[in-house]
Design an enzyme around this catalytic site. Structure first.
Site, mmCIF file in Angstrom:
data_model
loop_
_atom_site.group_PDB
_atom_site.id
_atom_site.type_symbol
_atom_site.label_atom_id
_atom_site.label_comp_id
_atom_site.label_asym_id
_atom_site.label_seq_id
_atom_site.Cartn_x
_atom_site.Cartn_y
_atom_site.Cartn_z
ATOM 1 N N GLU A 83 21.859 34.496 38.728
ATOM 2 C CA GLU A 83 21.507 34.960 37.399
ATOM 3 C C GLU A 83 21.654 33.847 36.384
ATOM 4 O O GLU A 83 22.511 32.978 36.518
ATOM 5 C CB GLU A 83 22.407 36.135 37.014
ATOM 6 C CG GLU A 83 22.116 37.341 37.888
ATOM 7 C CD GLU A 83 23.066 38.492 37.665
ATOM 8 O OE1 GLU A 83 22.674 39.620 37.969
ATOM 9 O OE2 GLU A 83 24.179 38.272 37.186
ATOM 10 N N CYS A 99 22.872 29.862 29.901
ATOM 11 C CA CYS A 99 24.057 29.954 30.765
ATOM 12 C C CYS A 99 23.556 29.988 32.215
ATOM 13 O O CYS A 99 22.797 30.884 32.584
ATOM 14 C CB CYS A 99 24.792 31.242 30.401
ATOM 15 S SG CYS A 99 26.194 31.605 31.446
ATOM 16 N N CYS A 106 31.231 33.318 44.241
ATOM 17 C CA CYS A 106 32.304 32.405 43.836
ATOM 18 C C CYS A 106 33.484 32.616 44.766
ATOM 19 O O CYS A 106 33.774 33.747 45.165
ATOM 20 C CB CYS A 106 32.722 32.671 42.390
ATOM 21 S SG CYS A 106 33.985 31.514 41.801
ATOM 22 N N CYS A 110 39.049 35.493 41.008
ATOM 23 C CA CYS A 110 39.762 35.959 39.807
ATOM 24 C C CYS A 110 39.634 37.491 39.697
ATOM 25 O O CYS A 110 38.524 38.028 39.809
ATOM 26 C CB CYS A 110 39.198 35.291 38.561
ATOM 27 S SG CYS A 110 39.247 33.491 38.672
ATOM 28 N N CYS A 113 36.976 39.314 37.246
ATOM 29 C CA CYS A 113 35.596 38.809 37.172
ATOM 30 C C CYS A 113 34.695 39.495 38.207
ATOM 31 O O CYS A 113 35.033 39.558 39.390
ATOM 32 C CB CYS A 113 35.607 37.304 37.395
ATOM 33 S SG CYS A 113 33.967 36.569 37.486
ATOM 34 N N GLY A 156 29.686 31.392 39.728
ATOM 35 C CA GLY A 156 30.207 30.258 40.482
ATOM 36 C C GLY A 156 31.178 29.383 39.729
ATOM 37 O O GLY A 156 31.317 29.468 38.504
ATOM 38 N N GLU A 157 31.888 28.556 40.488
ATOM 39 C CA GLU A 157 32.854 27.605 39.933
ATOM 40 C C GLU A 157 32.232 26.208 40.073
ATOM 41 O O GLU A 157 32.179 25.646 41.172
ATOM 42 C CB GLU A 157 34.176 27.717 40.730
ATOM 43 C CG GLU A 157 35.169 26.605 40.494
ATOM 44 C CD GLU A 157 35.449 26.313 39.028
ATOM 45 O OE1 GLU A 157 35.890 27.203 38.296
ATOM 46 O OE2 GLU A 157 35.230 25.150 38.615
ATOM 47 N N SER A 188 32.316 24.696 32.600
ATOM 48 C CA SER A 188 33.504 25.545 32.466
ATOM 49 C C SER A 188 34.161 25.699 33.829
ATOM 50 O O SER A 188 33.496 25.971 34.828
ATOM 51 C CB SER A 188 33.071 26.917 31.938
ATOM 52 O OG SER A 188 34.168 27.811 31.928
ATOM 53 N N SER A 211 38.937 27.791 31.581
ATOM 54 C CA SER A 211 39.240 29.222 31.506
ATOM 55 C C SER A 211 40.733 29.380 31.746
ATOM 56 O O SER A 211 41.188 29.348 32.886
ATOM 57 C CB SER A 211 38.451 29.989 32.567
ATOM 58 O OG SER A 211 37.079 29.815 32.344
ATOM 59 N N LEU A 212 41.496 29.527 30.683
ATOM 60 C CA LEU A 212 42.958 29.532 30.820
ATOM 61 C C LEU A 212 43.456 30.939 31.141
ATOM 62 O O LEU A 212 44.095 31.164 32.162
ATOM 63 C CB LEU A 212 43.586 28.988 29.537
ATOM 64 C CG LEU A 212 45.077 28.706 29.653
ATOM 65 C CD1 LEU A 212 45.340 27.556 30.608
ATOM 66 C CD2 LEU A 212 45.681 28.399 28.282
ATOM 67 N N ASN A 213 43.208 31.847 30.236
ATOM 68 C CA ASN A 213 43.411 33.291 30.485
ATOM 69 C C ASN A 213 44.854 33.748 30.673
ATOM 70 O O ASN A 213 45.093 34.944 30.887
ATOM 71 C CB ASN A 213 42.578 33.777 31.684
ATOM 72 C CG ASN A 213 41.090 33.580 31.470
ATOM 73 O OD1 ASN A 213 40.653 33.445 30.333
ATOM 74 N ND2 ASN A 213 40.322 33.538 32.530
ATOM 75 N N ASN A 287 35.003 42.133 29.033
ATOM 76 C CA ASN A 287 33.907 43.074 29.296
ATOM 77 C C ASN A 287 34.311 43.932 30.477
ATOM 78 O O ASN A 287 34.394 43.434 31.599
ATOM 79 C CB ASN A 287 32.618 42.307 29.615
ATOM 80 C CG ASN A 287 32.128 41.531 28.414
ATOM 81 O OD1 ASN A 287 31.928 42.106 27.346
ATOM 82 N ND2 ASN A 287 31.969 40.230 28.561
ATOM 83 N N CYS A 331 29.793 37.635 29.821
ATOM 84 C CA CYS A 331 30.748 36.897 30.651
ATOM 85 C C CYS A 331 31.341 37.783 31.726
ATOM 86 O O CYS A 331 31.813 38.879 31.432
ATOM 87 C CB CYS A 331 31.923 36.419 29.818
ATOM 88 S SG CYS A 331 31.494 35.336 28.509
#
Ligand code: SAH
Ligand code: SF4
Length: 337
Positions: A83, A99, A106, A110, A113, A156-157, A188, A211-213, A287, A331
Site C-alpha cells: 500500500e 507514504c 513486517c 510491534c 501496528c 515494513g521496516e 522512519s 518511532s520511539l513510542n 488509530n 499510520c
C-alpha cells in the site's frame, strides 16, 4: 518477485548492461510526466534490453479516496500487495507527501501496528520501491518533483531492507531522473541501531525519523520487540551521533496509547530523552483497529501530554493529524487482506 530491476539501476549501470542511450533511457523511465498511457516511452533497442532486465510496474488494484483529499492505493507487484498513501498538503494544492512501503509485511512485531499482524513476507527490491513511487506519481501527480515529499512510513521496516532502500534513494535523487532532494525523503525506523549508523553514512542521506513510542525500556520492550535488542540508552547514543546538516532535526514519533505511555511522567521523560539531539516531536493519536486491543488516548490527554513536554523544555511538538483514516490508510492501518 516482480521483475522491476530496470527501475533500480543508475545510468552508468544501464550502460554497463548494454542499454543503448543509457542516460536518455534513464530519463524516460524516471520522469512519469513523460510517460504515455501509464508506462514509460522507450524506443526499440533500449526497450528490448530494459524489458529483459524487468520493466514491470505495480498495478493499481484499488484507489480509495479519503474525504480529506488523500488516497490509499493498493498496489500489486509480483503477486503481492502493498500500500501507498498519497496526501496532498492542502486540498487542490500542489505539494504532496507520499507514504511508501519498503517490504511486504513486517518482521518487527510491534503490538499496536496492523502491519505487524501480517508477519514478514518479503523484501521489496530497489526497482520495486522506485516503480512504486513512479506509478503513484504517474497516477496522481505531482508533475514537479520539487512538490514531492517521500516518507518511508508505509508497510515494513526500511532499515531491515537498507541495501535496497539506499539504492532506491540514490536512483530517486539522481538528477537525470526524478531528481528528488534527499532532504525531502524521510526514513522512519523502529530503531535498528547498527543500521541507523549505516543510514547516517549514506550519500545521498535522507532525513531520519524514529518511532520511539515509550520512555522506559520496560514499556518499549512490551510494545516493540526490537526494544529487547537495543535499549533506550543504546538508541539515544545512535541518535546523538547521527550526522545532521545545519538546522536539520531528527523526527521523534510517539504513538499515544491510553494508560500505557501517555502519563505526564512519560511526557517529562520524552522531553529529557530527546534533549541531547536536535529534534521535533510528532505525537500520533493511536488509530484503533481490530487487530490490536490498545486504545487511543483521549483528546484531552493528548493535549495535556503536549503541554507536559513543553513545560519541561522548550522544543517543537506537533500532534499529527492522521490522514486517510476513513479508508484505513492512516499510520499503522496498512495491512494486506
Ligand atoms: N516501520 C517503520 C515505518 C512504518 S510505521 C517504523 O515503525 O517507524 C510508521 C509509524 O506508524 C510508526 O511511527 C508507528 O509507530 C506508527 N503506527 C503504527 N501503528 C499505528 C497505529 N495503529 N496508530 C498510529 N500510529 C501507528
Ligand atoms: Fe513494522 Fe513499523 Fe509496524 Fe513496527 S510499527 S510492526 S516496525 S511497520
Amino acid at each position: 518477485m516482480s521483475k522491476a530491476r530496470a527501475f533500480g539501476l543508475l545510468p552508468s549501470e544501464l550502460a554497463a548492461l548494454g542499454v543503448p542511450a543509457p542516460e536518455a533511457s534513464f530519463t524516460r523511465l524516471h520522469r512519469p510526466w513523460l510517460w504515455q498511457s501509464g508506462a514509460p516511452l522507450v524506443s526499440g533497442g533500449a526497450r528490448s534490453v530494459l524489458e529483459s532486465l524487468g520493466l514491470a510496474l505495480p498495478r493499481v488494484v484499488e484507489k480509495l479516496a479519503s474525504n480529506d483529499g488523500s488516497h490509499k492505493l493498493l498496489l500489486e507487484l509480483g503477486g503481492d500487495r502493498i500500500e501507498a498513501v498519497h496526501m496532498p498538503r492542502s486540498v487542490g494544492g500542489g505539494r504532496v507527501t507520499l507514504c511508501i512501503s519498503s517490504q511486504v509485511g513486517c518482521a518487527m512485531g510491534c503490538g499496536f501496528c496492523a502491519t505487524a499482524s501480517m508477519g514478514f513476507h518479503r523484501q521489496l527490491s530497489a526497482g520495486e520501491i522506485v516503480a512504486q513511487v513512479l506509478a503513484v506519481v504517474a497516477e496522481l501527480g505531482p508533475r514537479q518533483p520539487s512538490q514531492l515529499t517521500l516518507v518511508f512510513m508505509g508497510m515494513g521496516e526500511p532499515l531491515h531492507n537498507l541495501p535496497e532502500v539506499a539504492r532506491a534513494i540514490r536512483v530517486l535523487c539522481s538528477v537525470q531522473g526524478l531528481g528528488l532532494s534527499s532532504r525531502r525523503i524521510t526514513v522512519s525506523t523502529s530503531g535498528l541501531v547498527p543500521e541507523i549508523d549505516e543510514l547516517g553514512a549514506l550519500e545521498p542521506r535522507p532525513l531520519l525519523a524514529i518511532s520511539l513510542n515509550a520512555t522506559t525500556d520496560e514499556v518499549r520492550q512490551e510494545l516493540m520487540p526490537i526494544g529487547r535488542r537495543y535499549s533506550l540508552t543504546l538508541l539515544r547514543a545512535a541518535l546523538q551521533r547521527f550526522p545532521l546538516r545545519p538546522r536539520e532535526r531528527i523526527t521523534v514519533e510517539y504513538v499515544l496509547l491510553r494508560g500505557i505511555n501517555d502519563s505526564l511522567l512519560d511526557a517529562v521523560r520524552l522531553a529529557d530523552f530527546c534533549s541531547p539531539f536536535p529534534h521535533n516531536i510528532n505525537l500520533i493519536p493511536f488509530n484503533e483497529h481490530a487487530l490490536s486491543s490498545y486504545q487511543a488516548s483521549p483528546e484531552g490527554s493528548v493535549d495535556a501530554f503536549a503541554r507536559g513536554i513543553l513545560e519541561r523544555r522548550p522544543t517543537l511538538v506537533t500532534v499529527r493529524r492522521s490522514r486517510g483514516r476513513d479508508v484505513q490508510a492512516a499510520c499503522g492501518q496498512l495491512v494486506q487482506s
